[in-house]
Design a protein around this motif. Structure first.
Motif, PDB file in Angstrom:
ATOM      1  N   SER A 175       0.859  -1.184   0.000  1.00  8.50           N
ATOM      2  CA  SER A 175       0.000   0.000   0.000  1.00  8.50           C
ATOM      3  C   SER A 175       0.892   1.231   0.000  1.00  8.50           C
ATOM      4  O   SER A 175       1.877   1.264   0.723  1.00  8.50           O
ATOM      5  N   PHE A 176       0.540   2.210  -0.814  1.00  8.10           N
ATOM      6  CA  PHE A 176       1.238   3.501  -0.749  1.00  8.10           C
ATOM      7  C   PHE A 176       0.430   4.544  -1.495  1.00  8.10           C
ATOM      8  O   PHE A 176      -0.542   4.217  -2.177  1.00  8.10           O
ATOM      9  N   GLU A 177       0.843   5.807  -1.322  1.00  6.51           N
ATOM     10  CA  GLU A 177       0.142   6.852  -2.065  1.00  6.51           C
ATOM     11  C   GLU A 177       1.117   7.893  -2.591  1.00  6.51           C
ATOM     12  O   GLU A 177       2.225   8.040  -2.073  1.00  6.51           O
ATOM     13  N   VAL A 178       0.684   8.563  -3.653  1.00  4.72           N
ATOM     14  CA  VAL A 178       1.441   9.670  -4.222  1.00  4.72           C
ATOM     15  C   VAL A 178       0.487  10.847  -4.281  1.00  4.72           C
ATOM     16  O   VAL A 178      -0.594  10.736  -4.860  1.00  4.72           O
ATOM     17  N   LYS A 179       0.875  11.956  -3.635  1.00  5.84           N
ATOM     18  CA  LYS A 179      -0.007  13.123  -3.646  1.00  5.84           C
ATOM     19  C   LYS A 179       0.351  14.039  -4.809  1.00  5.84           C
ATOM     20  O   LYS A 179       1.513  14.051  -5.255  1.00  5.84           O
ATOM     21  N   GLU A 180      -0.632  14.821  -5.229  1.00  4.44           N
ATOM     22  CA  GLU A 180      -0.403  15.727  -6.348  1.00  4.44           C
ATOM     23  C   GLU A 180       0.804  16.633  -6.056  1.00  4.44           C
ATOM     24  O   GLU A 180       0.926  17.182  -4.968  1.00  4.44           O
ATOM     25  N   GLY A 181       1.696  16.744  -7.033  1.00  5.01           N
ATOM     26  CA  GLY A 181       2.846  17.643  -6.889  1.00  5.01           C
ATOM     27  C   GLY A 181       4.086  16.997  -6.315  1.00  5.01           C
ATOM     28  O   GLY A 181       5.162  17.588  -6.337  1.00  5.01           O
ATOM     29  N   GLU A 182       3.949  15.768  -5.804  1.00  3.62           N
ATOM     30  CA  GLU A 182       5.091  15.120  -5.164  1.00  3.62           C
ATOM     31  C   GLU A 182       6.013  14.414  -6.166  1.00  3.62           C
ATOM     32  O   GLU A 182       5.596  14.061  -7.270  1.00  3.62           O
ATOM     33  N   ILE A 183       7.254  14.158  -5.696  1.00  7.00           N
ATOM     34  CA  ILE A 183       8.078  13.096  -6.279  1.00  7.00           C
ATOM     35  C   ILE A 183       8.178  12.045  -5.184  1.00  7.00           C
ATOM     36  O   ILE A 183       8.665  12.332  -4.083  1.00  7.00           O
ATOM     37  N   VAL A 184       7.667  10.859  -5.470  1.00  4.01           N
ATOM     38  CA  VAL A 184       7.762   9.755  -4.519  1.00  4.01           C
ATOM     39  C   VAL A 184       8.651   8.697  -5.150  1.00  4.01           C
ATOM     40  O   VAL A 184       8.541   8.425  -6.347  1.00  4.01           O
ATOM     41  N   THR A 185       9.550   8.121  -4.361  1.00  8.86           N
ATOM     42  CA  THR A 185      10.408   7.085  -4.919  1.00  8.86           C
ATOM     43  C   THR A 185      10.168   5.737  -4.245  1.00  8.86           C
ATOM     44  O   THR A 185       9.889   5.674  -3.046  1.00  8.86           O
ATOM     45  N   LEU A 186      10.235   4.687  -5.061  1.00  8.81           N
ATOM     46  CA  LEU A 186      10.231   3.314  -4.545  1.00  8.81           C
ATOM     47  C   LEU A 186      11.651   2.828  -4.707  1.00  8.81           C
ATOM     48  O   LEU A 186      12.162   2.784  -5.832  1.00  8.81           O
ATOM     49  N   ILE A 187      12.300   2.500  -3.597  1.00 11.17           N
ATOM     50  CA  ILE A 187      13.660   1.983  -3.720  1.00 11.17           C
ATOM     51  C   ILE A 187      13.700   0.541  -3.225  1.00 11.17           C
ATOM     52  O   ILE A 187      12.804   0.091  -2.504  1.00 11.17           O
ATOM     53  N   GLY A 188      14.742  -0.170  -3.627  1.00 12.53           N
ATOM     54  CA  GLY A 188      14.860  -1.566  -3.219  1.00 12.53           C
ATOM     55  C   GLY A 188      15.848  -2.273  -4.115  1.00 12.53           C
ATOM     56  O   GLY A 188      16.161  -1.803  -5.204  1.00 12.53           O
ATOM     57  N   ALA A 189      16.333  -3.418  -3.637  1.00 10.98           N
ATOM     58  CA  ALA A 189      17.347  -4.174  -4.367  1.00 10.98           C
ATOM     59  C   ALA A 189      16.754  -4.831  -5.615  1.00 10.98           C
ATOM     60  O   ALA A 189      15.541  -4.777  -5.837  1.00 10.98           O
ATOM     61  N   ASN A 190      17.599  -5.502  -6.393  1.00  7.29           N
ATOM     62  CA  ASN A 190      17.133  -6.264  -7.560  1.00  7.29           C
ATOM     63  C   ASN A 190      16.070  -7.250  -7.123  1.00  7.29           C
ATOM     64  O   ASN A 190      16.250  -7.949  -6.128  1.00  7.29           O
ATOM     65  N   GLY A 191      14.985  -7.293  -7.894  1.00  9.15           N
ATOM     66  CA  GLY A 191      13.965  -8.303  -7.615  1.00  9.15           C
ATOM     67  C   GLY A 191      13.023  -7.959  -6.468  1.00  9.15           C
ATOM     68  O   GLY A 191      12.189  -8.772  -6.088  1.00  9.15           O
ATOM     69  N   ALA A 192      13.125  -6.748  -5.925  1.00  9.81           N
ATOM     70  CA  ALA A 192      12.266  -6.374  -4.793  1.00  9.81           C
ATOM     71  C   ALA A 192      10.809  -6.214  -5.209  1.00  9.81           C
ATOM     72  O   ALA A 192       9.902  -6.276  -4.382  1.00  9.81           O
ATOM     73  N   GLY A 193      10.590  -5.983  -6.511  1.00  6.76           N
ATOM     74  CA  GLY A 193       9.214  -5.843  -7.005  1.00  6.76           C
ATOM     75  C   GLY A 193       8.880  -4.439  -7.488  1.00  6.76           C
ATOM     76  O   GLY A 193       7.711  -4.113  -7.730  1.00  6.76           O
ATOM     77  N   LYS A 194       9.885  -3.621  -7.693  1.00  3.69           N
ATOM     78  CA  LYS A 194       9.649  -2.228  -8.071  1.00  3.69           C
ATOM     79  C   LYS A 194       9.020  -2.118  -9.461  1.00  3.69           C
ATOM     80  O   LYS A 194       8.003  -1.449  -9.650  1.00  3.69           O
ATOM     81  N   SER A 195       9.654  -2.792 -10.449  1.00  8.57           N
ATOM     82  CA  SER A 195       9.119  -2.708 -11.817  1.00  8.57           C
ATOM     83  C   SER A 195       7.734  -3.344 -11.889  1.00  8.57           C
ATOM     84  O   SER A 195       6.846  -2.842 -12.597  1.00  8.57           O
ATOM     85  N   THR A 196       7.562  -4.441 -11.166  1.00 10.53           N
ATOM     86  CA  THR A 196       6.252  -5.110 -11.165  1.00 10.53           C
ATOM     87  C   THR A 196       5.173  -4.151 -10.654  1.00 10.53           C
ATOM     88  O   THR A 196       4.066  -4.097 -11.201  1.00 10.53           O
ATOM     89  N   THR A 197       5.509  -3.370  -9.644  1.00  4.76           N
ATOM     90  CA  THR A 197       4.542  -2.405  -9.101  1.00  4.76           C
ATOM     91  C   THR A 197       4.143  -1.398 -10.177  1.00  4.76           C
ATOM     92  O   THR A 197       2.951  -1.156 -10.406  1.00  4.76           O
ATOM     93  N   LEU A 198       5.135  -0.846 -10.881  1.00  3.63           N
ATOM     94  CA  LEU A 198       4.813   0.141 -11.925  1.00  3.63           C
ATOM     95  C   LEU A 198       4.003  -0.499 -13.050  1.00  3.63           C
ATOM     96  O   LEU A 198       3.042   0.088 -13.554  1.00  3.63           O
TER      97      LEU A 198
END
Ligand code: ATP
Length: 235
Positions: free
Chosen positions: A21-44
């Protein structure tokens, strides 16, 4: 602007994302960080409709988008710049950029955005007629972001913009991302380079094996001992 609730994604029987679960508010830059295979690309990829989640909800501008097709999500202004750039090698720079505007019908608006992209990336203007496949890695990344901007995004999902780039080019790309945000585009940035991501993002979520293990303001997270040793290369 974007709310992700209890998202679960599986590849076959193996989970890639567990209850994120997470949120991005209007105007923000939010980053998802994590090692290889953490699931970042899958989330996008799940947010932009390329992968169907097993369960969970995704809302964009107070509207559920979980079951919508990718092109419908694009038409709402949610634009994904994928990892590995995915530009078309035998199309010119200009043709690649115009591909980004395929869902738009406002011809004069498209011409204005093209000018804006060229102002932001003068190197693309110089190389307007060059084939995409002959650009350098950094130029291809600029082209991929420029193509994303051609869609007139409200929310831009950026997957590993620093991948394969020298430190100087990474700085350049990140400074452009900051400018894009300051001009009014909200950004969700996936990065392995946590150091750079923390320089420009307001808030971060840390992913480990498909779960969010920590989140907060970048200013605070970057002083956290666990983050410093695991993601900022400090002992
Ligand atoms: P990286 O930084 O290396 O790109 P990531 O955090 O973006 O990593 P994902 O690409 O989302 O990670 O992958 C999450 C997990 O899902 C990994 O274990 C990966 O092997 C697995 N995975 C990704 N794509 C597929 C697929 N098409 N089929 C099966 N498993 C997949």
């Amino acid at each position: 602007m974007l709310t992700v609730r209890n998202l679960n994604v599986y590849y076959g029987t193996i989970y890639a994302i567990q209850n994120i679960s997470f949120e991005v508010k209007e105007g923000e830059i939010v980053t998802l960080i994590g090692a290889n295979g953490a699931g970042k690309s899958t989330t996008l990829r799940t947010i932009s409709g390329l992968i169907k989640p097993k369960s969970g909800d995704i809302e964009f501008q107070d509207q559920k988008i979980t079951d919508l097709k990718p092109h419908v999500i694009v038409s709402k202004g949610l634009i994904h710049v994928p990892e590995g750039r995915k530009i078309i090698g035998n199309f010119t720079v200009r043709e690649n950029l115009m591909m980004g505007a395929y869902a738009r019908k406002d011809r004069s608006g498209i011409a204005d955005t093209l000018e804006e992209v060229y102002t932001r990336f003068p190197r693309l203007k110089e190389r307007e007629k060059q084939l995409g496949g002959t650009l350098s890695g950094g130029e291809q990344q600029m082209l991929a972001i420029g193509r994303g901007l051609m869609a007139n995004p409200r929310l831009l999902l950026l997957d590993e913009p620093s991948m394969g780039l020298s430190p100087i080019l990474t700085e350049e790309i990140f400074s452009i991302i900051r400018t894009i945000n300051q001009k009014g585009t909200t950004i969700l940035l996936v990065e392995q380079n946590a150091y750079m991501a923390f320089q420009i993002a307001h808030r971060a979520y840390v992913l480990e094996t498909g779960r969010v293990i920590m989140s907060g303001d970048c200013q605070i997270l970057q002083n956290d001992p666990k983050i410093r040793s695991a993601y900022l290369g400090e002992i």
